[in-house]
Scaffold this motif. Sequence first.
Motif, PDB file in Angstrom:
ATOM      1  N   ALA A  24      -8.091  -5.900   6.569  1.00 40.60           N
ATOM      2  CA  ALA A  24      -7.660  -5.786   5.280  1.00 40.60           C
ATOM      3  C   ALA A  24      -6.906  -6.917   4.777  1.00 40.60           C
ATOM      4  N   CYS A  25      -6.058  -7.435   5.761  1.00 38.55           N
ATOM      5  CA  CYS A  25      -5.181  -8.383   5.288  1.00 38.55           C
ATOM      6  C   CYS A  25      -6.034  -9.787   5.286  1.00 38.55           C
ATOM      7  N   GLY A  26      -6.988  -9.653   6.420  1.00 36.26           N
ATOM      8  CA  GLY A  26      -7.877 -11.094   6.535  1.00 36.26           C
ATOM      9  C   GLY A  26      -8.690 -11.214   5.498  1.00 36.26           C
ATOM     10  N   SER A  27      -9.051 -10.136   4.853  1.00 30.99           N
ATOM     11  CA  SER A  27     -10.019 -10.010   3.816  1.00 30.99           C
ATOM     12  C   SER A  27      -9.469 -10.339   2.206  1.00 30.99           C
ATOM     13  N   GLY A  28      -7.990 -10.209   2.294  1.00 32.12           N
ATOM     14  CA  GLY A  28      -7.170 -10.072   0.929  1.00 32.12           C
ATOM     15  C   GLY A  28      -7.256  -8.825   0.469  1.00 32.12           C
ATOM     16  N   GLN A  29      -7.847  -7.535   0.759  1.00 28.83           N
ATOM     17  CA  GLN A  29      -7.590  -6.362   0.362  1.00 28.83           C
ATOM     18  C   GLN A  29      -6.027  -5.893   0.196  1.00 28.83           C
ATOM     19  N   ILE A  30      -5.500  -6.430   1.204  1.00 23.13           N
ATOM     20  CA  ILE A  30      -4.070  -5.860   1.233  1.00 23.13           C
ATOM     21  C   ILE A  30      -3.176  -7.369   1.467  1.00 23.13           C
ATOM     22  N   VAL A  31      -2.355  -7.525   0.638  1.00 23.66           N
ATOM     23  CA  VAL A  31      -1.538  -8.968   0.535  1.00 23.66           C
ATOM     24  C   VAL A  31       0.086  -8.528   0.905  1.00 23.66           C
ATOM     25  N   ARG A  32       0.542  -9.558   1.140  1.00 23.41           N
ATOM     26  CA  ARG A  32       2.322  -9.260   1.535  1.00 23.41           C
ATOM     27  C   ARG A  32       2.889  -8.326   0.627  1.00 23.41           C
ATOM     28  N   GLN A  33       2.635  -8.262  -0.874  1.00 27.49           N
ATOM     29  CA  GLN A  33       3.362  -7.656  -1.714  1.00 27.49           C
ATOM     30  C   GLN A  33       2.736  -5.961  -1.913  1.00 27.49           C
ATOM     31  N   THR A  34       1.830  -5.889  -1.136  1.00 30.98           N
ATOM     32  CA  THR A  34       0.985  -4.225  -1.233  1.00 30.98           C
ATOM     33  C   THR A  34       1.984  -3.437  -0.537  1.00 30.98           C
ATOM     34  N   LEU A  35       2.291  -2.231  -1.368  1.00 29.03           N
ATOM     35  CA  LEU A  35       3.025  -1.140  -0.632  1.00 29.03           C
ATOM     36  C   LEU A  35       2.373  -0.284   0.369  1.00 29.03           C
ATOM     37  N   MET A  36       3.238  -0.108   1.586  1.00 28.41           N
ATOM     38  CA  MET A  36       2.662   0.537   2.650  1.00 28.41           C
ATOM     39  C   MET A  36       3.636   1.459   3.031  1.00 28.41           C
ATOM     40  N   TRP A  37       3.172   2.451   3.920  1.00 33.09           N
ATOM     41  CA  TRP A  37       4.049   3.369   4.417  1.00 33.09           C
ATOM     42  C   TRP A  37       3.719   3.748   5.755  1.00 33.09           C
ATOM     43  N   ARG A  38       4.700   3.877   6.929  1.00 32.41           N
ATOM     44  CA  ARG A  38       4.358   4.592   8.132  1.00 32.41           C
ATOM     45  C   ARG A  38       5.218   5.506   8.601  1.00 32.41           C
ATOM     46  N   GLU A  39       5.092   6.580   9.553  1.00 34.96           N
ATOM     47  CA  GLU A  39       5.989   7.335   9.872  1.00 34.96           C
ATOM     48  C   GLU A  39       7.219   6.734  10.383  1.00 34.96           C
ATOM     49  N   GLY A  40       8.359   7.247  10.038  1.00 40.14           N
ATOM     50  CA  GLY A  40       9.722   6.590  10.333  1.00 40.14           C
ATOM     51  C   GLY A  40      10.352   6.011   9.338  1.00 40.14           C
ATOM     52  N   LEU A  41       9.570   5.537   8.175  1.00 39.09           N
ATOM     53  CA  LEU A  41      10.079   4.906   6.994  1.00 39.09           C
ATOM     54  C   LEU A  41      10.476   5.901   6.101  1.00 39.09           C
ATOM     55  N   SER A  42      11.477   5.792   5.166  1.00 39.73           N
ATOM     56  CA  SER A  42      11.999   6.856   4.433  1.00 39.73           C
ATOM     57  C   SER A  42      11.560   6.427   2.883  1.00 39.73           C
ATOM     58  N   GLN A  43      10.986   5.298   2.727  1.00 40.22           N
ATOM     59  CA  GLN A  43      10.257   4.986   1.501  1.00 40.22           C
ATOM     60  C   GLN A  43       9.119   3.811   1.602  1.00 40.22           C
ATOM     61  N   TRP A  44       8.277   3.678   0.603  1.00 43.44           N
ATOM     62  CA  TRP A  44       7.210   2.709   0.670  1.00 43.44           C
ATOM     63  C   TRP A  44       7.995   1.360   0.530  1.00 43.44           C
ATOM     64  N   LEU A  45       7.460   0.381   1.635  1.00 46.85           N
ATOM     65  CA  LEU A  45       7.713  -1.002   1.478  1.00 46.85           C
ATOM     66  C   LEU A  45       6.623  -1.955   1.418  1.00 46.85           C
ATOM     67  N   SER A  46       6.909  -3.081   1.178  1.00 50.10           N
ATOM     68  CA  SER A  46       5.969  -4.335   1.161  1.00 50.10           C
ATOM     69  C   SER A  46       5.315  -4.298   2.638  1.00 50.10           C
ATOM     70  N   ALA A  47       3.891  -4.569   2.454  1.00 55.16           N
ATOM     71  CA  ALA A  47       3.323  -4.785   3.629  1.00 55.16           C
ATOM     72  C   ALA A  47       4.012  -5.789   4.630  1.00 55.16           C
ATOM     73  N   GLU A  48       4.467  -7.023   4.203  1.00 50.34           N
ATOM     74  CA  GLU A  48       5.199  -7.816   4.751  1.00 50.34           C
ATOM     75  C   GLU A  48       6.508  -7.112   5.668  1.00 50.34           C
ATOM     76  N   GLN A  49       7.242  -6.256   5.234  1.00 48.71           N
ATOM     77  CA  GLN A  49       8.163  -5.642   5.789  1.00 48.71           C
ATOM     78  C   GLN A  49       7.662  -4.389   6.783  1.00 48.71           C
ATOM     79  N   VAL A  50       6.687  -3.766   6.359  1.00 55.02           N
ATOM     80  CA  VAL A  50       6.086  -2.885   7.381  1.00 55.02           C
ATOM     81  C   VAL A  50       5.291  -3.186   8.630  1.00 55.02           C
ATOM     82  N   LEU A  51       4.747  -4.442   8.205  1.00 54.23           N
ATOM     83  CA  LEU A  51       4.063  -5.127   9.548  1.00 54.23           C
ATOM     84  C   LEU A  51       4.965  -6.091  10.281  1.00 54.23           C
ATOM     85  N   GLU A  52       6.223  -6.298   9.786  1.00 52.40           N
ATOM     86  CA  GLU A  52       6.898  -7.379  10.596  1.00 52.40           C
ATOM     87  C   GLU A  52       6.811  -7.075  12.311  1.00 52.40           C
TER      88      GLU A  52
END
Length: 82
Positions: A24-52
């Motif tokens: 999805a990142c490769g096709s532009g559907q998700i960009v660095r500013q897209t909000l994302m969440w995964r287990e262990g996070l207390s809040q939604w963060l930018s894709a850039e932060q989540v995928l670091e």
Amino acid sequence: MTAYYVAVNGERSGPYTLEQISAACGSGQIVRQTLMWREGLSQWLSAEQVLEGSGVVCADAPPPVPAAAVTATPDAGDAARS
């Protein structure tokens, strides 16, 4: 395996695998500013932060269209009279 969730138009979508997120990142559907969440996070963060550190890098969102570019197109009769 980590499950990722993405906020799309204010709605949560997912879960997605890292491979799906990468595509999805490769096709532009998700960009660095897209909000994302995964287990262990207390809040939604930018894709850039989540995928670091994951090896997945998303592009920046394109800048907004300039106001001058958002104009009505001339009608075909105007072009014919030129």
